[in-house]
Enzyme design. Structure first.
Site, PDB file in Angstrom:
ATOM      1  N   LYS A  44       1.145   0.885   2.599  1.00 49.13           N
ATOM      2  CA  LYS A  44      -0.256   0.699   2.279  1.00 49.13           C
ATOM      3  C   LYS A  44      -0.525  -0.777   2.016  1.00 49.13           C
ATOM      4  CE  LYS A  44      -0.343  -0.600  -1.443  1.00 49.13           C
ATOM      5  NZ  LYS A  44       0.277  -1.743  -2.157  1.00 49.13           N
TER       6      LYS A  44
ATOM      7  N   TYR B  82      -4.926   1.988  -4.783  1.00 50.57           N
ATOM      8  CA  TYR B  82      -4.440   3.138  -5.562  1.00 50.57           C
ATOM      9  C   TYR B  82      -5.588   3.823  -6.298  1.00 50.57           C
ATOM     10  CZ  TYR B  82       0.452   1.825  -4.877  1.00 50.57           C
ATOM     11  OH  TYR B  82       1.679   1.551  -4.329  1.00 50.57           O
TER      12      TYR B  82
END
Ligand code: NDP
Length: 372
Positions: A138, A223
């Site tokens: 990510k 996140y």
């Protein structure tokens, strides 16, 4: 009375790495002997032997369904070290110029791209063209357009594209999701996600827009976005966002220091999120529903994740996230397993669309509507 959690904490996290190497291998029955895994093992080469690549490689030692078999690196001395440390054959080691040749290597199934964000797009497309499954860290790419191109390339090559969303396999997190689905919290009204830390070295790639694609939002704010989606269980329909910059020398144009942002969901639930490269101790999720609440703190760090709800402390096992992730990804790739929270390219793309909208909202000061 001793709880299962007390016991687990007593025997220590290192011993747990072996015992809890996979959720599926975990047994509740005392004295039960695990059968060794006899299925197909995912043979992985890691691309980018930096901080996180090293963590993944160490965690993979405890995997039962995945194995590190090769590397791709721009640093010859690291390749030598890793070859010795992980017993990697020369024929499974590549650099960034020649790794397309992996297409002729039948001993590698998947390549895990763990390089700076801006490189993911091109590297994943090359992995796909080489006919290998791609696992990508990510953020999957710098923006939604790149993400779409990566998904298309993997589809065309008939390989899987997975994103390293380790929290999607984390037991406390999955328990909150299970409780939400069971209606334990009632109607979800509010989610708060605080994600940040004070970033160090001003010369690191994370503070270079060309390699990072942005600042805290690309690295840690993602996140909060991803967490808001899997905790609330809906896709947001609007975004508002405000940026704060206290150090324009360290955080140059295009590298966000701190962004506060808000997401609105179709049910009416709202999320209040914070992403920062200049505030410490930000690792907390809180969700409130009509009938209860859930809190995870820490919520996305390497663990142990600690959580409680209106019903009490969460007591799920503590795991090594990357070990479980890689074992689960082997099953997703070989058996088409559908995890509770997806880790495919489409999942990565959803976060990228929201990141695009956050930056647009910061720039314009306006509410941005999200479309599916
Ligand atoms: P590092 O800087 O520690 O390592 C990156 C590695 O990429 C380098 O060591 C290098 O390896 C390789 N690389 C290739 N080109 C470049 C370049 N131009 N500049 C710098 N490095 C280069 O970063 P991290 O390992 O912390 O992060 C890598 C990726 O992993 C990021 O996308 C990050 O967001 C993600 N990440 C995910 C985490 C998670 O919990 N899921 C946690 C931390 C990071 P080599 O010398 O072998 O070529």
């Amino acid at each position: 009375m001793n709880t299962r959690r007390d016991f687990l904490q007593k025997i220590g996290a290192s011993a747990l790495m072996l015992q809890l190497s996979s959720i599926t291998a975990f047994s509740n029955t005392p004295g039960q002997i695990e059968q060794p895994y006899q299925g197909k093992v995912l043979r992985v080469a890691i691309m980018g032997l930096g901080g996180y690549g090293t963590r993944v490689a160490e965690a993979m030692k405890a995997c039962t369904k995945a194995k590190l078999v090769g590397v791709i690196s721009g640093t010859p001395s690291k390749i030598k070290d890793w070859q010795a440390k992980y017993n990697l054959p020369e024929k499974n080691c590549y650099n960034y110029e020649n790794f397309d040749q992996v297409k002729d290597n039948p001993d590698i199934d998947a390549i895990y791209v763990i390089t700076p964000n801006a490189l993911h797009h091109n590297q994943v497309i090359r992995v796909a063209k080489a006919g290998k499954h791609a696992i990508c860290e990510k953020p999957m790419a710098l923006n939604a357009k790149e993400g779409q191109e990566m998904i298309a390339a993997c589809k065309k090559a008939n390989v899987k594209l997975l994103v390293g969303y380790r929290m999607h396999f984390e037991p406390q997190t999955l328990e909150v999701i299970r409780m939400r689905n069971a209606g334990d919290f009632g109607k979800i009204m509010f989610f708060q996600g605080q994600c940040g830390f004070k970033t160090g070295d001003p010369n690191q790639w994370r503070l270079n827009k060309a390699l990072a694609g942005g600042g805290s939002m690309m690295d840690i704010g993602i996140y909060a976005i991803n967490g808001a989606r899997y905790m609330v269980g809906e896709e947001p329909i609007w975004v508002t966002a405000q940026e704060t910059k206290t150090d324009p020398i360290k955080f140059k144009e295009g590298v966000d220091e701190t962004i506060q942002f808000q997401l609105g969901f179709p049910s009416g639930a709202v999320a209040s999120l914070l992403s920062s490269y200049n505030i410490n101790h930000l690792d907390r999720f809180f969700m409130s529903g009509d009938n209860g609440f859930a809190e995870l703190q820490p919520s996305t760090g390497y663990g142990p994740i600690t959580g409680r709800t209106h019903k009490g402390e969460l007591t799920q096992p503590i795991t090594t996230h990357q070990t479980v992730q890689m074992d689960e990804m082997a099953t997703i790739i070989f058996e088409n397993k559908q995890p509770v929270v997806p880790v495919n390219g489409e999942e990565g793309l959803k976060d990228l669309k929201i990141i695009d909208a956050v930056y647009q909202a910061v720039k314009t000061g306006k509410k941005v509507t999200l479309t599916a």
